[in-house]
Write an enzyme that holds these catalytic residues in place. Structure first.
Site, short mmCIF file in Angstrom:
data_model
loop_
_atom_site.label_atom_id
_atom_site.label_comp_id
_atom_site.label_asym_id
_atom_site.label_seq_id
_atom_site.Cartn_x
_atom_site.Cartn_y
_atom_site.Cartn_z
N TYR A 1 0.85 -1.20 0.00
CA TYR A 1 0.00 0.00 0.00
C TYR A 1 0.88 1.24 0.00
O TYR A 1 1.95 1.26 0.61
CB TYR A 1 -0.88 0.04 1.25
CG TYR A 1 -1.80 -1.14 1.41
CD1 TYR A 1 -3.12 -1.08 0.98
CD2 TYR A 1 -1.36 -2.32 2.01
CE1 TYR A 1 -3.98 -2.16 1.13
CE2 TYR A 1 -2.20 -3.41 2.17
CZ TYR A 1 -3.51 -3.32 1.73
OH TYR A 1 -4.35 -4.39 1.89
N HIS B 1 -10.62 5.28 -1.09
CA HIS B 1 -10.95 3.85 -1.10
C HIS B 1 -9.64 3.06 -1.09
O HIS B 1 -8.83 3.15 -2.00
CB HIS B 1 -11.81 3.42 -2.28
CG HIS B 1 -12.54 2.13 -2.00
ND1 HIS B 1 -13.73 2.09 -1.30
CD2 HIS B 1 -12.23 0.85 -2.28
CE1 HIS B 1 -14.13 0.84 -1.19
NE2 HIS B 1 -13.23 0.06 -1.77
N ILE B 2 -9.49 2.30 -0.04
CA ILE B 2 -8.26 1.55 0.18
C ILE B 2 -8.03 0.57 -0.96
O ILE B 2 -8.98 -0.04 -1.47
CB ILE B 2 -8.31 0.83 1.54
CG1 ILE B 2 -6.93 0.27 1.89
CG2 ILE B 2 -9.38 -0.23 1.57
CD1 ILE B 2 -6.86 -0.26 3.30
N HIS B 3 -6.79 0.43 -1.42
CA HIS B 3 -6.49 -0.49 -2.51
C HIS B 3 -5.08 -1.05 -2.33
O HIS B 3 -4.13 -0.33 -2.02
CB HIS B 3 -6.64 0.18 -3.87
CG HIS B 3 -5.92 1.48 -4.02
ND1 HIS B 3 -6.37 2.66 -3.45
CD2 HIS B 3 -4.79 1.81 -4.68
CE1 HIS B 3 -5.56 3.65 -3.76
NE2 HIS B 3 -4.58 3.16 -4.49
N LEU B 4 -4.98 -2.35 -2.55
CA LEU B 4 -3.71 -3.07 -2.46
C LEU B 4 -3.09 -3.16 -3.85
O LEU B 4 -3.73 -3.63 -4.79
CB LEU B 4 -3.96 -4.48 -1.91
CG LEU B 4 -2.79 -5.47 -1.96
CD1 LEU B 4 -1.67 -5.02 -1.02
CD2 LEU B 4 -3.25 -6.88 -1.60
#
Length: 343
Positions: A251, A259-262
């Site tokens: 991350y 919006h969390i994103h890997l």
């Protein structure tokens, strides 16, 4: 349903549309035109309730955000109603909230917004992408993002409607819902391909749950993050180059996109979309935090902490991530990287 707008009282920029029950993180940056270093890039998290007519304001930054004379306090949340003023930081940069019935109007007098110019495209970290070359268009699906906290606009505004300023940060939420963009999905997550991949293989794993950033993660999110990591591993295993290339899952410590994103990215960095120092350092310094380290921190501390000064890592000299030899320019670095590519 009424439409919610965040309006700069200083008239520094056009009103920012807040979508119903969707989080938007604002602070210092191009969308607010705030340059004050005391204002964090992630100063506040806003969520509109268009049915009930107010915005929830959560302070994320260290320095105080106010609603009228009330200090919100870091980690705290207060409502912002029409008639009240939101001061982004230190009683400066005032905003009001307004609700209208039409996306083409805003303000109590129904003042019509003028159509805005189409914003620059941005990648998944909020960096501008200009003069995209045909070589950067990959054959596999990619995502398209409206502009605000980190990506690009692919759809033109509908005829007769103004394109609201300040929502490229919500682009991932748009793309993850588009079946054409999805390369994998299950009941917990969806995978899309980065529109501007910084390597031969570059995917984003996003949860269906609305989680704005690393800062809002809690211990109970550990299982979700483990599942995201597992799905990332699956993407690598099905990759034809899996045996040749090294991959990392991680991350960005300070992402621009809401919006969390890997990120699941191969370490060849062989891509025409890798254009500048920020691109390079965002993946090859401690600015890029390994997925397993985030999970371990969350299990240990119940939250994710970002070290002070992390943003400065993007300014470091260009160094090869394999042999650590410094290179003067991106073209020189790319030439150098060829010696490390698998035969």
């Amino acid at each position: 349903m009424p439409i919610c707008w965040l309006v700069s009282e200083d008239d520094c920029h056009k009103p920012i549309q807040l979508h119903h029950q969707q989080s938007l993180i604002l602070g210092r940056g191009p969308e607010t035109r705030i340059k004050d270093q005391k204002c964090s890039r992630n100063q506040v998290e806003l969520k509109a309730d268009c049915n009930r007519g107010f915005i929830s304001v959560k302070q994320l930054g260290t320095n105080p955000t106010n609603v009228d004379s009330v200090v919100v306090g870091k980690g705290n949340q207060v409502p912002l109603k029409p008639g009240q003023k939101l001061y982004m930081v230190n009683q400066l940069y005032p905003y009001t909230v307004r609700f209208t019935e039409d996306t083409s109007t805003w303000g109590s007098a129904g003042e019509r917004s003028k159509p805005t110019k189409r914003p620059h495209q941005r990648d998944s970290h909020g960096h501008k992408e200009e003069n995209e070359s045909p070589a950067s268009k990959m054959s596999t699906p990619s995502y398209t993002e409206p502009e605000s906290n980190g990506a690009s606009v692919a759809e033109k505004a509908a005829p007769g409607k103004a394109e609201p300023a300040g929502h490229w940060s919500q682009g991932l939420k748009v793309s993850m819902q588009d079946p054409k963009m999805q390369v994998y999905k299950d009941e917990k997550v969806v995978v899309i391909k980065d529109k501007y991949p910084k390597a031969r293989h570059h995917w984003l794993v996003l949860p269906w749950d609305s989680i704005s950033s690393l800062k809002v993660l809690k211990r109970e999110h550990c299982e979700l993050l483990k599942h995201m990591h597992k799905v990332g591993d699956k993407m690598i295993q099905q990759c034809s180059d899996a045996q040749k290339l090294r991959f990392r899952l991680g991350y960005h410590a300070i992402p621009s996109m809401s919006h969390i994103h890997l990120h699941v990215i191969s370490q060849d960095f062989d891509s025409p979309c890798l254009k500048n120092k920020k691109h390079w350092n965002s993946f090859t310094t401690d600015y890029f935090v390994d997925s397993q380290d985030i999970i371990a921190m969350l299990e240990r501390d119940g939250k994710v902490s970002v070290k002070e000064g992390t943003g400065e890592l993007l300014k470091l000299p260009l160094r090869c991530h394999v042999c650590h030899k410094e290179q003067p320019t991106i073209p020189k670095l790319k030439d150098h990287l060829k010696i490390h590519l698998p035969s």
